[in-house]
Design a protein around this motif. Structure first.
Motif, PDB file in Angstrom:
ATOM      1  N   UNK A 144       0.831  -1.204   0.000  1.00 15.27           N
ATOM      2  CA  UNK A 144       0.000   0.000   0.000  1.00 15.27           C
ATOM      3  C   UNK A 144       0.867   1.257   0.000  1.00 15.27           C
ATOM      4  N   UNK A 145       0.225   2.388  -0.258  1.00 18.92           N
ATOM      5  CA  UNK A 145       0.884   3.692  -0.270  1.00 18.92           C
ATOM      6  C   UNK A 145       0.432   4.510   0.926  1.00 18.92           C
ATOM      7  N   UNK A 146       1.381   5.225   1.523  1.00 16.34           N
ATOM      8  CA  UNK A 146       1.089   6.101   2.657  1.00 16.34           C
ATOM      9  C   UNK A 146       1.353   7.535   2.224  1.00 16.34           C
ATOM     10  N   UNK A 147       0.364   8.412   2.391  1.00 18.71           N
ATOM     11  CA  UNK A 147       0.494   9.793   1.944  1.00 18.71           C
ATOM     12  C   UNK A 147       1.025  10.697   3.043  1.00 18.71           C
ATOM     13  N   UNK A 148       1.939  11.566   2.653  1.00 24.24           N
ATOM     14  CA  UNK A 148       2.446  12.635   3.505  1.00 24.24           C
ATOM     15  C   UNK A 148       2.279  13.940   2.737  1.00 24.24           C
ATOM     16  N   UNK A 149       1.041  14.377   2.614  1.00 22.44           N
ATOM     17  CA  UNK A 149       0.761  15.518   1.755  1.00 22.44           C
ATOM     18  C   UNK A 149       0.957  15.134   0.310  1.00 22.44           C
ATOM     19  N   UNK A 150       1.758  15.887  -0.418  1.00 24.95           N
ATOM     20  CA  UNK A 150       2.045  15.582  -1.825  1.00 24.95           C
ATOM     21  C   UNK A 150       3.013  14.415  -1.966  1.00 24.95           C
ATOM     22  N   UNK A 160       6.184  12.097  -6.078  1.00 21.74           N
ATOM     23  CA  UNK A 160       5.466  13.362  -5.957  1.00 21.74           C
ATOM     24  C   UNK A 160       4.863  13.694  -7.317  1.00 21.74           C
ATOM     25  N   UNK A 161       3.709  14.355  -7.346  1.00 20.79           N
ATOM     26  CA  UNK A 161       3.085  14.691  -8.626  1.00 20.79           C
ATOM     27  C   UNK A 161       3.819  15.802  -9.354  1.00 20.79           C
ATOM     28  N   UNK A 162       3.797  15.712 -10.674  1.00 19.19           N
ATOM     29  CA  UNK A 162       4.327  16.760 -11.539  1.00 19.19           C
ATOM     30  C   UNK A 162       3.188  17.295 -12.400  1.00 19.19           C
ATOM     31  N   UNK A 163       3.508  18.151 -13.349  1.00 17.82           N
ATOM     32  CA  UNK A 163       2.502  18.721 -14.232  1.00 17.82           C
ATOM     33  C   UNK A 163       1.931  17.661 -15.172  1.00 17.82           C
ATOM     34  N   UNK A 164       0.706  17.914 -15.627  1.00 17.55           N
ATOM     35  CA  UNK A 164       0.049  17.083 -16.633  1.00 17.55           C
ATOM     36  C   UNK A 164      -0.159  15.642 -16.175  1.00 17.55           C
ATOM     37  N   UNK A 165      -0.378  15.472 -14.857  1.00 13.69           N
ATOM     38  CA  UNK A 165      -0.693  14.144 -14.342  1.00 13.69           C
ATOM     39  C   UNK A 165       0.487  13.207 -14.205  1.00 13.69           C
ATOM     40  N   UNK A 166       1.676  13.697 -14.465  1.00 10.57           N
ATOM     41  CA  UNK A 166       2.854  12.845 -14.337  1.00 10.57           C
ATOM     42  C   UNK A 166       3.370  12.841 -12.895  1.00 10.57           C
TER      43      UNK A 166
END
Length: 221
Positions: A144-150, A160-166
């Motif tokens: 599983x994935x654990x989120x720490x904000x972004x 971490x997310x980048x532009x255009x869904x990448x």
């Protein structure tokens, strides 16, 4: 500003601690600013083995919680300078709990006195992270994935997310260190000088738990 330690807990604080099963008192503290003292508002924080009680001294229903119910814990310290001279540091803590409740507490430390919110942050942060860390590790081992904000921590590393869904990713073995600097959480990779990512600290919940995951991964490498 006036601070007092080892005060006697107001009756509502003792009742709230008993109702939530918080255990023995570690610290019972009171602090205020000059303006708040004129208004009769004295902030009281009781830190116990299993949680804390926070509120004004005359509050009939202070905010009580257990450390094991904390979903997110965010803290921020902002220092104020004028003409190169230090004035004060504002420390703010935000909590959200598994029952949906949330709370924010803030205090200002000057050159001669440390506000009790800083003490609360230090003790609560360590105890919350000690509870969250094994849970986070178990989630990663279960895929599983654990989120720490972004910042997302997954079985293979961070993303971490980048532009255009990448997204951009960093394997656990490629992480050099996590550091808190100038109000940012900076994660550095072993193969580059610049930070792999830098996020404002107030946007990264449970940062000490994240740091513990990174430390555990580097120790296992």
């Amino acid at each position: 500003m006036s601070r007092q330690d080892n005060i006697e807990a107001p009756a509502p604080f003792r009742l709230a601690a008993d109702e939530h099963g918080l255990g023995a008192v570690l610290r019972m503290m009171q602090s205020t600013s000059v303006i708040d003292s004129i208004r009769g508002k004295f902030l009281v924080i009781g830190v116990h083995e299993q949680g804390a009680v926070i509120g004004f001294a005359n509050d009939p229903e202070p905010f009580a919680f257990r450390f094991d119910t904390v979903e997110t814990f965010i803290h921020q310290a902002v220092a104020k300078y004028v003409n190169g001279g230090y004035l004060y540091t504002d420390t703010t803590c935000w909590l959200t709990l598994s029952d949906g409740r949330s709370y924010r507490v803030k205090g200002r430390s000057g050159g001669s006195e440390r506000h009790i919110v800083e003490d609360f942050r230090d003790v609560a942060d360590r105890r919350i992270a000690m509870i969250q860390f094994p849970r986070a590790q178990a989630s990663l081992r279960a895929g599983k994935t654990v989120q720490f904000g972004r910042i997302a921590a997954g079985p293979d590393g961070l993303s971490v997310p980048k532009l255009f869904g990448r997204t951009k990713t960093l394997a656990w073995a490629g992480i050099d260190k996590l550091e808190l600097k100038s109000g940012y959480v900076r994660i550095k990779a072993k193969d580059r000088r610049r930070a792999w990512t830098a996020e404002p600290i107030e946007t990264v919940p449970n940062v000490t738990t994240l740091a513990s995951l990174i430390h555990a991964a580097s120790s296992a490498a």
